[in-house]
Design a protein around this motif. Structure first.
Motif, PDB file in Angstrom:
ATOM      1  N   THR A   1       0.904  28.259 -15.563  1.00 50.33           N
ATOM      2  CA  THR A   1       2.036  29.166 -15.740  1.00 50.33           C
ATOM      3  C   THR A   1       3.139  28.791 -14.749  1.00 50.33           C
ATOM      4  N   ALA A   2       4.216  29.556 -14.762  1.00 52.28           N
ATOM      5  CA  ALA A   2       5.376  29.217 -13.939  1.00 52.28           C
ATOM      6  C   ALA A   2       6.006  30.467 -13.353  1.00 52.28           C
ATOM      7  N   ASP A   3       6.723  30.269 -12.267  1.00 52.46           N
ATOM      8  CA  ASP A   3       7.444  31.335 -11.578  1.00 52.46           C
ATOM      9  C   ASP A   3       8.894  30.887 -11.434  1.00 52.46           C
ATOM     10  N   ILE A   4       9.821  31.839 -11.508  1.00 56.23           N
ATOM     11  CA  ILE A   4      11.244  31.500 -11.411  1.00 56.23           C
ATOM     12  C   ILE A   4      11.889  32.262 -10.263  1.00 56.23           C
ATOM     13  N   ALA A   5      12.652  31.540  -9.462  1.00 57.70           N
ATOM     14  CA  ALA A   5      13.483  32.145  -8.424  1.00 57.70           C
ATOM     15  C   ALA A   5      14.933  31.984  -8.854  1.00 57.70           C
TER      16      ALA A   5
ATOM     17  N   ASN B   1       9.599  24.419 -21.775  1.00 60.19           N
ATOM     18  CA  ASN B   1       8.444  25.293 -21.964  1.00 60.19           C
ATOM     19  C   ASN B   1       8.117  26.050 -20.678  1.00 60.19           C
ATOM     20  N   ASP B   2       8.140  25.338 -19.552  1.00 63.82           N
ATOM     21  CA  ASP B   2       7.874  25.987 -18.265  1.00 63.82           C
ATOM     22  C   ASP B   2       8.902  27.084 -17.984  1.00 63.82           C
ATOM     23  N   TYR B   3      10.156  26.781 -18.280  1.00 66.98           N
ATOM     24  CA  TYR B   3      11.219  27.771 -18.065  1.00 66.98           C
ATOM     25  C   TYR B   3      10.984  28.996 -18.945  1.00 66.98           C
ATOM     26  N   GLY B   4      10.634  28.753 -20.193  1.00 69.25           N
ATOM     27  CA  GLY B   4      10.352  29.862 -21.100  1.00 69.25           C
ATOM     28  C   GLY B   4       9.171  30.691 -20.642  1.00 69.25           C
ATOM     29  N   ILE B   5       8.129  30.025 -20.146  1.00 65.56           N
ATOM     30  CA  ILE B   5       6.953  30.744 -19.646  1.00 65.56           C
ATOM     31  C   ILE B   5       7.342  31.651 -18.487  1.00 65.56           C
ATOM     32  N   GLY B   6       8.108  31.096 -17.545  1.00 68.00           N
ATOM     33  CA  GLY B   6       8.533  31.892 -16.397  1.00 68.00           C
ATOM     34  C   GLY B   6       9.360  33.096 -16.814  1.00 68.00           C
ATOM     35  N   LEU B   7      10.285  32.896 -17.751  1.00 72.22           N
ATOM     36  CA  LEU B   7      11.118  34.005 -18.224  1.00 72.22           C
ATOM     37  C   LEU B   7      10.284  35.044 -18.964  1.00 72.22           C
TER      38      LEU B   7
ATOM     39  N   LEU C   1       7.125  35.765 -18.516  1.00 72.73           N
ATOM     40  CA  LEU C   1       6.334  36.524 -17.546  1.00 72.73           C
ATOM     41  C   LEU C   1       7.200  37.500 -16.762  1.00 72.73           C
ATOM     42  N   GLU C   2       8.496  37.215 -16.655  1.00 70.46           N
ATOM     43  CA  GLU C   2       9.426  38.153 -16.019  1.00 70.46           C
ATOM     44  C   GLU C   2       9.789  39.309 -16.941  1.00 70.46           C
ATOM     45  N   GLY C   3       9.548  39.120 -18.237  1.00 75.43           N
ATOM     46  CA  GLY C   3       9.946  40.129 -19.208  1.00 75.43           C
ATOM     47  C   GLY C   3      11.266  39.833 -19.879  1.00 75.43           C
ATOM     48  N   ASP C   4      11.860  38.663 -19.598  1.00 80.19           N
ATOM     49  CA  ASP C   4      13.127  38.269 -20.225  1.00 80.19           C
ATOM     50  C   ASP C   4      12.809  37.559 -21.536  1.00 80.19           C
ATOM     51  N   THR C   5      12.543  38.334 -22.571  1.00 79.71           N
ATOM     52  CA  THR C   5      12.128  37.749 -23.845  1.00 79.71           C
ATOM     53  C   THR C   5      13.270  37.014 -24.541  1.00 79.71           C
ATOM     54  N   ARG C   6      14.480  37.482 -24.359  1.00 77.85           N
ATOM     55  CA  ARG C   6      15.616  36.796 -24.986  1.00 77.85           C
ATOM     56  C   ARG C   6      15.786  35.401 -24.392  1.00 77.85           C
ATOM     57  N   GLY C   7      15.756  35.321 -23.069  1.00 80.48           N
ATOM     58  CA  GLY C   7      15.879  34.023 -22.424  1.00 80.48           C
ATOM     59  C   GLY C   7      14.715  33.114 -22.764  1.00 80.48           C
ATOM     60  N   ALA C   8      13.504  33.677 -22.800  1.00 73.13           N
ATOM     61  CA  ALA C   8      12.319  32.888 -23.126  1.00 73.13           C
ATOM     62  C   ALA C   8      12.424  32.312 -24.533  1.00 73.13           C
ATOM     63  N   ALA C   9      12.885  33.120 -25.476  1.00 68.84           N
ATOM     64  CA  ALA C   9      13.017  32.651 -26.858  1.00 68.84           C
ATOM     65  C   ALA C   9      13.990  31.479 -26.942  1.00 68.84           C
ATOM     66  N   GLY C  10      15.084  31.544 -26.171  1.00 64.71           N
ATOM     67  CA  GLY C  10      16.043  30.444 -26.168  1.00 64.71           C
ATOM     68  C   GLY C  10      15.426  29.150 -25.676  1.00 64.71           C
ATOM     69  N   ALA C  11      14.599  29.243 -24.645  1.00 65.24           N
ATOM     70  CA  ALA C  11      13.932  28.048 -24.115  1.00 65.24           C
ATOM     71  C   ALA C  11      12.900  27.516 -25.104  1.00 65.24           C
ATOM     72  N   PHE C  12      12.128  28.408 -25.706  1.00 62.27           N
ATOM     73  CA  PHE C  12      11.095  27.971 -26.648  1.00 62.27           C
ATOM     74  C   PHE C  12      11.697  27.398 -27.935  1.00 62.27           C
ATOM     75  N   GLU C  13      12.882  27.882 -28.316  1.00 62.13           N
ATOM     76  CA  GLU C  13      13.573  27.288 -29.470  1.00 62.13           C
ATOM     77  C   GLU C  13      13.889  25.824 -29.184  1.00 62.13           C
ATOM     78  N   ARG C  14      14.253  25.551 -27.937  1.00 60.24           N
ATOM     79  CA  ARG C  14      14.543  24.171 -27.549  1.00 60.24           C
ATOM     80  C   ARG C  14      13.271  23.319 -27.585  1.00 60.24           C
ATOM     81  N   VAL C  15      12.145  23.911 -27.205  1.00 59.07           N
ATOM     82  CA  VAL C  15      10.861  23.205 -27.295  1.00 59.07           C
ATOM     83  C   VAL C  15      10.588  22.812 -28.741  1.00 59.07           C
ATOM     84  N   LEU C  16      10.830  23.745 -29.645  1.00 62.67           N
ATOM     85  CA  LEU C  16      10.595  23.495 -31.067  1.00 62.67           C
ATOM     86  C   LEU C  16      11.468  22.356 -31.583  1.00 62.67           C
ATOM     87  N   LYS C  17      12.716  22.294 -31.103  1.00 60.66           N
ATOM     88  CA  LYS C  17      13.615  21.230 -31.549  1.00 60.66           C
ATOM     89  C   LYS C  17      13.215  19.872 -30.980  1.00 60.66           C
TER      90      LYS C  17
END
Length: 513
Positions: A225-229, A316-322, A324-340
């Motif tokens: 998993t990942a953590d974001i500062a 993917n790491d960025y999305g995981i960190g977001l 886990l923070e509860g930022d689902t909108r930001g996480a979805a944006g990162a995971f969309e990039r993973v899909l592409k």
């Protein structure tokens, strides 16, 4: 490595203590957690990391092919070899920590005027505007630690991020995570440790486990998993036309300064080679650096592009960190990039499904999971999310089938047994629920949620005596939520602790120029 504190020890109640076992067992590293973000090809156990093979230079009779299992038990304790001036062991420990255990990535940037952050900023051509407020996101990922980072005695451990802004002449303009002149860490630093209080609201700094009462925060990174500062600052106008360098370092000191001071003053004989409190070694585990141009004109910001397929992991790491923070909108944006970037992998749609579950968008979840099934039919990690979504949707029989699919490959997946028991209970299949919960409690006899649902099932069956026993077990392992009042008072007086207790940690930097 799994302990608890009970009434005879603390005169309070049952509390969970150090627990490396569950952190390992309930993870992808042990191949026991279908909900893992990264599933390694092989199971690893403690000895694989801490007792690797090394040459038997002295001709050990137990050697096989000239090698023996190392009994150095290398981990993170640089303090003890430092006290005995064992530089060789310190170097071995530092090499161990720096060997793909964790990573640091200065990954994203956002200005006040932007709706979405720029990701992969090392690939983006950025021109920052002098005088504008900036937020920089630094991602720390647990790549190779088979339990949480850090682990062990986290009330005295000290891991942290040092984040600095440097001009083109090498002058440090601002820094978070600095060691002060008195040897103590910046109180507002982004730390990786646990802060615990006694019943009087005083921090546990002496390894006095018998006085542990309540946790203020526990910022650790689970396997895979990942953590974001998040760091916020205003770009100085004086930097116009210059280069601004962002630097991040993940640092480690085995004991924080307060514990070192306590140990020194309580046992001078053990520190007889020192005239004053020693400065314990600080190890750089991982680091990252990005340079940006500053101008007075409007900034030119665009998402980074890369042709390297392996870059999907960073998003993917960025999305995981977001997530886990509860930022689902930001996480979805990162995971969309993973899909592409990697449309051939299930990670993109699978993590988008996990994000949609958090938001309660069940129809979206189903669509993403169908996408996963086309890529990798019958995958148990996908089946886990099917189970969660179907359970949320009230389709209990289908949810149970999905969980059973998970257990075919992950028979010791405690979360799946827990959810299966809950699903059977909701479907009024109480005997089946009790069977599932029994499997859960075989794995972890102290699982309070398992005892709670067992109590509900037994009550539904009219087995009151057994239900009372299950209730007693649940209450024994239950968390004392009233103790949080002690942390509230402490956090009001300690802004750094209050910051680290939040889901999203935003660190303010003031630039002196």
């Amino acid at each position: 490595h799994k302990v608890s504190l009970t009434l005879p020890v603390n005169n309070y109640r049952w509390l969970r203590g150090q627990d490396e076992y569950d952190n390992w067992h309930d993870s992808g590293v042990a191949l026991n957690a279908s909900r893992t973000f990264y599933l390694p090809p092989n199971k690893r156990v403690c000895q694989d990391c801490h007792m690797p093979l090394e040459p038997a230079t002295l001709g050990d009779v137990a050697a096989k092919d000239g090698h023996v299992k190392s009994h150095r038990f290398l981990a993170v304790n640089t303090a003890l070899p430092f006290l005995r001036n064992d530089q060789e062991t310190i170097k071995r420990i530092e090499a161990f920590l720096q060997d793909e255990k964790l990573s640091v990535d200065i990954f994203a940037l956002k200005t006040e005027k932007m709706k979405e952050p720029v990701m992969a900023i090392n690939h983006a051509k950025l021109l920052l505007t002098a005088g504008e407020k900036i937020t920089v996101d630094v991602v720390v990922r647990n790549k190779g630690v088979g339990h949480t980072f850090p682990g062990g005695t986290n009330d005295s451990n000290e891991g942290w991020l040092e984040f600095s802004l440097v001009d083109e002449e090498g002058h440090t303009l601002a820094m978070s995570g600095k060691i002060n002149d008195d040897g103590h860490l910046d109180a507002m630093a982004h730390v990786f440790k646990v802060l615990i209080l006694d019943k009087h609201g005083k921090p546990i700094h002496k390894r006095n486990a018998q006085d542990i009462h309540v946790t203020v925060f526990a910022n650790v990174i689970g396997p895979g998993t990942a953590d974001i500062a998040h760091y916020e600052f205003t770009v100085p106008k004086e930097l116009s036309g210059q280069t601004l360098t962002l630097r991040a370092r993940l640092l480690w000191r085995k004991f924080d300064r307060k514990y070192t001071e306590f140990a020194f003053n309580a046992n001078r004989e053990g520190f007889k080679q020192f005239d004053e409190v020693p400065e314990l070694p600080i190890t750089e585990i991982a680091s990252a650096e990005v340079s940006l141009q500053v101008d007075t004109r409007n900034p030119k910001l665009a998402n980074g592009t890369t042709k390297n397929p392996s870059e999907w992991v960073r998003y993917n790491d960025y999305g995981i960190g977001l997530l886990l923070e509860g930022d689902t909108r930001g996480a979805a944006g990162a995971f969309e990039r993973v899909l592409k970037l990697r449309p051939d992998l299930i990670e993109g749609p699978l993590n988008l499904a996990k994000t949609a579950v958090r938001d309660g968008h069940i129809d979206k979840v189903y669509n993403y999971l169908k996408h996963c099934e086309k890529l990798k039919p019958g995958d148990p990690r996908v089946a886990w999310v099917w189970g969660v979504a179907l359970q949320e949707d009230g389709q209990y029989e289908k949810a149970a089938l999905a969980y059973r699919r998970v257990l075919e490959q992950f028979p010791d997946d405690r979360a799946t047994w827990r959810n299966l028991g809950r699903t059977y209970y909701l479907n009024q299949q109480y005997d089946e629920a009790l069977d599932a919960l029994a499997e859960l409690l075989k794995i972890d006899a102290e699982d309070r949620v398992g005892h709670y649902h067992r109590m509900l099932c037994l009550r539904a069956l009219g087995r009151e005596k057994e239900a009372e026993a299950a209730k007693a077990a649940y209450e024994f392992y239950q968390i004392d939520e009233s103790a949080q009042e002690i942390t509230r008072v402490f956090k009001l007086k300690n802004p750094g602790a209050n910051l680290m207790a939040q889901k999203i940690r935003r660190h303010q930097l003031t630039i002196s120029y």
